[in-house]
Design a protein around this motif. Structure first.
Motif, PDB file in Angstrom:
ATOM      1  N   LEU A  76       0.844  -1.208   0.000  1.00  0.00           N
ATOM      2  CA  LEU A  76       0.000   0.000   0.000  1.00  0.00           C
ATOM      3  C   LEU A  76       0.875   1.253   0.000  1.00  0.00           C
ATOM      4  O   LEU A  76       2.077   1.186   0.223  1.00  0.00           O
ATOM      5  N   PHE A  77       0.242   2.391  -0.261  1.00  0.00           N
ATOM      6  CA  PHE A  77       1.026   3.625  -0.374  1.00  0.00           C
ATOM      7  C   PHE A  77       0.962   4.464   0.901  1.00  0.00           C
ATOM      8  O   PHE A  77      -0.087   4.577   1.531  1.00  0.00           O
ATOM      9  N   ILE A  78       2.100   5.085   1.215  1.00  0.00           N
ATOM     10  CA  ILE A  78       2.189   5.907   2.425  1.00  0.00           C
ATOM     11  C   ILE A  78       2.150   7.384   2.046  1.00  0.00           C
ATOM     12  O   ILE A  78       2.623   7.780   0.976  1.00  0.00           O
ATOM     13  N   HIS A  79       1.561   8.186   2.940  1.00  0.00           N
ATOM     14  CA  HIS A  79       1.441   9.631   2.697  1.00  0.00           C
ATOM     15  C   HIS A  79       2.784  10.283   2.388  1.00  0.00           C
ATOM     16  O   HIS A  79       3.823   9.835   2.856  1.00  0.00           O
ATOM     17  N   SER A  80       2.709  11.384   1.653  1.00  0.00           N
ATOM     18  CA  SER A  80       3.906  12.164   1.357  1.00  0.00           C
ATOM     19  C   SER A  80       4.306  12.946   2.612  1.00  0.00           C
ATOM     20  O   SER A  80       3.538  13.053   3.571  1.00  0.00           O
ATOM     21  N   PHE A  81       5.493  13.493   2.562  1.00  0.00           N
ATOM     22  CA  PHE A  81       6.028  14.246   3.699  1.00  0.00           C
ATOM     23  C   PHE A  81       5.072  15.346   4.180  1.00  0.00           C
ATOM     24  O   PHE A  81       4.791  15.455   5.379  1.00  0.00           O
TER      25      PHE A  81
END
Ligand code: ZN
Ligand code: ZN
Length: 301
Positions: free
Chosen positions: A101-106
């Motif tokens: 799955l994808f993780i939030h950007s900074f």
């Protein structure tokens, strides 16, 4: 279901590893001015040529703070780190690994960090973080504008440690990471424990005692003394270097407690004049060393 979810410790480990590598890159490549000036090269030119090292250091620092934010948010739930609508994660009928799955950007992590009440980011720190993010993007795209200096990288480090991590927290994490390394102590545990002193010496050389002390949560601007333990172990076989980052607590003329930021220990000291004629010190450690000049006091008896 989502399987193989990370926990806080995974992100903390990653974050501190990046941090140590960011520092080590500069430390291990930082030439002494004397050595290179002998060959007609000054430090400024040296670092202008080695921009790649400083770029990598800055990138590692960015990755470190990013993982720090993940670690903090993950303490509530690793699910908070995931982007997209949960119904689109595709986990209602089958299992999926968290890593798929994808993780939030900074930027999103930073908003979550603050909105979840995990920490305050001042306007000044926010603009420093934004500057770091932009520089990191420029580095990734190979189009960095301007010259980076070690001082710039370490000033960034200072802002992160004091205003994001909080005084001293990074230092305890760094030491525990170094001390838990599998090869730690193979040569000499006490010596290696004391050798983290060199991080402090290095930071002082670029940032001064005031800022370094602020990062460590101790006032290094008051008189510094040798640590009876660290300085002994660091030099007991061959002279490696000084460990003199201990301070009196409280800082009074009659104080008999000395605190060392390297070994995090409070020592009882005697307030007696050193017998060396040239030394004005009057802080003597329990094992008989003057902690101002580190000469032995009792050898004649
Ligand atoms: Zn010590
Ligand atoms: Zn002395």
């Amino acid at each position: 279901m989502i399987t193989n979810k990370p926990n806080q410790v995974d992100f903390e480990r990653q974050s501190i590893q990046y941090l140590i590598q960011a520092l080590d890159l500069i430390i291990t490549n930082d030439p002494s001015s004397d050595d290179i000036e002998e060959h007609g090269v000054n430090k400024e030119d040296y670092w202008k040529y080695h921009q790649g090292i400083l770029n990598n250091s800055l990138t590692l620092m960015f990755l470190s703070v990013e993982n720090y934010l993940k670690k903090e948010i993950c303490a509530i739930s690793p699910l908070l780190l995931l982007t997209g609508e949960p119904k689109k994660w595709g986990v209602s009928k089958s299992n999926k690994k968290y890593s798929e799955l994808f993780i939030h950007s900074f930027d999103d992590l930073l908003v979550l960090y603050q909105e979840l009440g995990l920490g305050q980011i001042t306007e000044q720190t926010a603009s420093k973080l934004e500057e770091l993010r932009i520089k990191r993007n420029q580095i990734t795209h190979g189009v960095l504008e301007g010259i980076i200096t070690p001082k710039y990288v370490l000033e960034t480090f200072y802002t992160l440690m004091v205003h994001v991590w909080g005084s001293r927290i990074w230092w305890d994490q760094l030491k525990s990471h170094v001390f838990n390394e599998p090869l730690f102590g193979i040569y000499d545990t006490d010596h290696e424990r004391a050798s983290v002193t060199f991080y402090i010496t290095f930071l002082i050389s670029y940032l001064g005692k005031s800022k370094t002390g602020e990062m460590l949560g101790v006032n290094l601007k008051q008189r510094n003394y040798y640590c009876p333990s660290c300085n002994y172990w660091l030099n007991h076989e061959v002279d490696v270097g000084d460990s003199n980052f201990a301070v009196l607590t409280p800082n009074t003329p009659t104080s008999t407690s000395l605190y060392c930021i390297v070994c995090d220990t409070v020592y009882d000291v005697e307030r007696v004049k050193c017998k060396e004629p040239d030394c004005k010190g009057n802080v003597i450690g329990g094992d008989g060393y003057c902690l101002t000049c580190f000469s032995e006091q009792y050898e004649d008896s």
